[in-house]
Design an enzyme around this catalytic site. Sequence first.
Site, short mmCIF file in Angstrom:
data_model
loop_
_atom_site.label_atom_id
_atom_site.label_comp_id
_atom_site.label_asym_id
_atom_site.label_seq_id
_atom_site.Cartn_x
_atom_site.Cartn_y
_atom_site.Cartn_z
N GLU A 185 0.85 -1.20 0.00
CA GLU A 185 0.00 0.00 0.00
C GLU A 185 0.89 1.24 0.00
O GLU A 185 1.80 1.37 0.83
CB GLU A 185 -0.90 -0.03 1.24
CG GLU A 185 -1.85 1.14 1.25
CD GLU A 185 -3.05 0.91 2.17
OE1 GLU A 185 -3.41 -0.26 2.45
OE2 GLU A 185 -3.62 1.91 2.62
N ARG A 186 0.64 2.12 -0.93
CA ARG A 186 1.44 3.35 -1.11
C ARG A 186 2.91 3.03 -1.36
O ARG A 186 3.80 3.82 -1.00
CB ARG A 186 1.30 4.29 0.08
CG ARG A 186 -0.12 4.56 0.54
CD ARG A 186 -1.03 4.94 -0.60
NE ARG A 186 -2.41 5.15 -0.15
CZ ARG A 186 -3.40 5.43 -0.97
NH1 ARG A 186 -3.20 5.48 -2.28
NH2 ARG A 186 -4.60 5.63 -0.51
N ASN A 228 -3.31 -1.57 7.73
CA ASN A 228 -4.62 -2.12 7.36
C ASN A 228 -4.40 -3.63 7.38
O ASN A 228 -4.03 -4.24 6.39
CB ASN A 228 -5.05 -1.62 5.98
CG ASN A 228 -5.27 -0.11 6.02
OD1 ASN A 228 -5.92 0.40 6.93
ND2 ASN A 228 -4.72 0.60 5.05
N GLU A 309 -10.54 4.73 9.29
CA GLU A 309 -10.77 4.37 7.89
C GLU A 309 -11.30 2.95 7.74
O GLU A 309 -10.83 2.17 6.92
CB GLU A 309 -9.47 4.54 7.08
CG GLU A 309 -8.98 5.98 7.08
CD GLU A 309 -7.75 6.21 6.21
OE1 GLU A 309 -6.97 5.27 6.04
OE2 GLU A 309 -7.60 7.34 5.72
N ARG A 354 -11.63 17.70 10.23
CA ARG A 354 -10.85 16.46 10.38
C ARG A 354 -9.56 16.70 11.14
O ARG A 354 -9.11 15.86 11.91
CB ARG A 354 -10.56 15.88 8.98
CG ARG A 354 -9.52 14.79 9.00
CD ARG A 354 -9.39 14.13 7.64
NE ARG A 354 -8.17 13.33 7.58
CZ ARG A 354 -7.74 12.72 6.48
NH1 ARG A 354 -8.43 12.80 5.36
NH2 ARG A 354 -6.63 12.02 6.49
N ASP A 383 -2.60 14.48 6.84
CA ASP A 383 -2.09 13.23 6.29
C ASP A 383 -0.84 13.38 5.43
O ASP A 383 -0.94 13.34 4.21
CB ASP A 383 -3.18 12.55 5.46
CG ASP A 383 -2.85 11.10 5.20
OD1 ASP A 383 -1.86 10.62 5.74
OD2 ASP A 383 -3.60 10.45 4.44
N GLU A 405 5.27 9.61 13.62
CA GLU A 405 5.15 8.79 12.41
C GLU A 405 5.39 9.70 11.20
O GLU A 405 4.61 10.61 10.93
CB GLU A 405 3.77 8.14 12.32
CG GLU A 405 3.59 7.29 11.06
CD GLU A 405 2.25 6.55 10.99
OE1 GLU A 405 1.75 6.09 12.05
OE2 GLU A 405 1.70 6.44 9.88
N GLU A 411 3.81 9.05 -0.94
CA GLU A 411 2.40 9.00 -1.38
C GLU A 411 1.95 10.35 -1.91
O GLU A 411 1.21 10.43 -2.89
CB GLU A 411 1.53 8.58 -0.18
CG GLU A 411 0.05 8.61 -0.47
CD GLU A 411 -0.81 8.20 0.73
OE1 GLU A 411 -0.25 7.83 1.78
OE2 GLU A 411 -2.04 8.23 0.58
#
Length: 722
Positions: A185-186, A228, A309, A354, A383, A405, A411
Site C-alpha cells: 500500500e502506497r 490495514n 478508515e 478532520r 495526512d 510517524e 504517497e
Amino acid sequence: MKQKKIISCIVLVHCFFLSFSSNGYDLWLKYSKIENEKLRNEYKAAVASIYFENGSETLDAAKKELIKGLESMLGISTSFGELARTSNSLIIGKQEALGIDIATLLRNEYASLNKDGYIIKSITLNKTQHTVITATNDLGILYGVFNYLRLMQTNSSLKHLNKVDAPKLDVRILNHWDNMDRTVERGFAGFSLWNWHTLPHYIDPRYEDYARANASIGINGTVVTNVNANALVLTPHYLEKVKALADVFRPYGLKIYLTARFSAPIEIGGLKTADPLDPKVMKWWKDKTDDIYELIPNFGGFLVKANSEGQPGPQNYGRSHLEGANMLADALAPHNGIVMWRAFVYSEHNADDRAKQAYTEFVPYDGKFRDNVLVQVKNGAIDFQPREPFHPMFGAMPNTPIMMEFQITKEYLGFATHLAFLPKLYEEVLQADTYRKGKGSTVAKVLDGSLSPKKITGMAGVANIGNDMNWTGHPFGQADWYGFGRLAWNPHLSAETIAEEWIRSTFANDENFITPIKKMMLASREMVVNYMNPLGLHHIFDTGHHYGPGPWVGNLSRPEWNPVYYHKADENGIGFDRTETGSNALAQYAPEVAEIYGNLETCPETDLLWFHHLPWDYKLKNGNTLWDGMGIKYQKGVDDVEGMISLWETMKPYVDTTQHQHVAMLLNIQLNEAKWWKNACMLYFQTFSKMDFPEEMEKPDKTLAYYQSLKFPYAPGIRPRW
Ligand code: BDP
C-alpha cells in the site's frame, strides 16, 4: 589469440563490476575504493593490527561488516590478533573485554553512555597510539563499527578521534505497509521484500542486506505488515515465517513487530466478539502473545490502526482507544513488548474539522496509557502532505509517550519518480516550536523526553522499500530511508549533515559534486510544495491513488475525502479557515503558536491557506495578489525542476552512466508532472477567481476538461478498498 581472449575477459569483468556497482543495490554501503592515496595510507596504518572481541552473533555481524568494508575500501585482506598494547592497533570490544587500563582511561565516556551507544576514541597506551571502538553491549559495538566505516566512506580523518554517540530515541522503527499478497500500500518500488510463500524455507539473502542497511543507520525495529492489517499473520502457519525473518534480523539488533488486527479473536480465534473488556478476548490475546514469544523471544510488539478508515477497533464495542491499547499492553507486558497505538483517526460521523479529531479523542487520555504503550502520531493533523504544520498533539500530551510517524514513501510527494529530499520536511517538523514549556519547546524535545521525561520514546517511518533492484525506485529515495534512520537516532541532526553523509557514501567524495548536489537536494522538497500545494494548500490530490492533481473532486461518500473540503475555493477566495471564525483548530495549539498562525501579519505565507480563507485579491507580503502569487509559486516549482535537470546534466563525470541516465529520465517525468500540476490547478481555481493568469506564469496548453478527464486505474500503490 590468447591475448585477445585475456583482453575480452578483462573487459567483461570490468563491465560486470560497472553494471553491478551501478544498480544501486549496495545503497550507502558501497564501500568504494578510497581514491585519495594519502588518506588510504592513513587508513591502512590505522587498521594494520586489529583486535576484535568474539562471542556473539551481533559481534560476528560487526566483524563481517568490518572485513567487507575494509577489503573493499582499502583493498587489503583483514586479519585479527590478540589484544596488544605495544603496537598501534584498532581495538574493538565491550568494556569488560578490554582490560582495566582501557576501562579506567575511558571511565568518563562509559559513564555518559546511554543504552546501545558507542565510543570511538584515539588513545595512548604504553606510548603507542590506538583506536578503541567500545560499548557496553554488543549492539553498541555494531553501531560503532558502522560509524567507523562511515568515517572512512566520508573521507574523514581517523586521527584524534573522540566520539561518544548514543541513540536519543528508543524505538527507531520502519512501518511496512506490505500486504500478504506482496502488494505494498502506497509502495512505489515494486513488490514487498517478504516472500511469504517461500518463507520459512527459502531465506532470500536480501533479508540480511535489509537488516545490515537498517543497522548501519541505527534502525532497531521493523513492522513487516500493513496497518490495514490481516489477522492471518498471527496464525501458526505464518508465525513460522515471521520467526524465520526475525532470526535473520536478530544479529543486527533489528526486532520484528506485527500489526494486530483488532478483530483477530473473531477472524482467526473463533470468538464471537473482540470486545477488549471481555475476559475471553483478553485471554485470547494473552495466549496469542505468549505463543509468539515462545517462538520469537525478542519479538517487539504490536502496531495497531483501530477505528480508523474502516478498521475494526474497541469503539465497535463501545470501548475507547485507551481500553483497547491497555488490553493489548497487558498481554505484552510480561515479555517487555510494546504497543504502538496510532492516533490517525477521524470519522465521517463527526462534522468537526478532520484536523481536530485525533486531538479531541486522545488528549483526554493523557497519562492514562500503560507504561508500554506509545501513541503514534503522524507529523501533521491531516495526512503526510507536502507541507503540514506540526500536529497539535505533540504539544498537548506531556504525560504520554508520543512517537512520531513520518512517511518515507512519497504517497503525496511524487511517488518514486520525483526527487524530493524528505529529511528537509522531517527537520522542519522536528524543529517546530510547540511552546509547551515556553520558547524552544521543539517537537524533537517532546519526542526525546527532554521536555518531560518519557518511559519510552520513538519514531516510525512508513517505508519506501520494495523489491526493486535499488530498493527505493528512485535512486535519491535511498536518501530518505537513510535520513529517516539518522533522525530517529538523533532528531536534532540537520538535514544538511545528513545530505552530505549520504552523498559521500553513495555517490562521490568530490566537492565539485557534493556542493551543488547537496544544495539541490536541500531545495527539492520546497520545489514539490510549490508545484503541488503552494501557500498552505493541501490534500488536493486525485482520489484513491493520490497520483496527480484532483482539486475538483467533490463526489466521494465521505466529505473529508474530497479535495474541495480542504481548499474551499469559491468566488470570494480560497483556504480553510481554522481560526476562531472557522473551525478554530488553532485553539489546539499553545497560545503563542495560535497567535502566530492566527494573525495574518505573522502567519508564515507557506501555511497561509492551511489556516485562513482569503480573497483572491488579498495582498501578499511582496505586494502580489494571492491569485498572482499562487500562479508564480506554481511556476517557480516548474522552473526549479528545470534547474535540477540542467544541473544534473553537468554531473555526468561523477556518476556512473546507468545511474546518471536513470535519474535524468526520472527528472523529466518530474518536470512533466510539475507542469501538469500547475496547469490543472490554476485552470481549475481560475473558474472561481475569474482572474487572468499572472504574466510570470507559462500558460496551460490544454483545457481544464482535458485534465479532468485523465484516469489512472492502475496507478501504483493503490489499495483495493479505494
Ligand atoms: C493514508 C493512506 C492510506 C493509509 C492511511 C493510514 O492514503 O493508504 O492506510 O493513511 O495511515 O495516508 O492509515
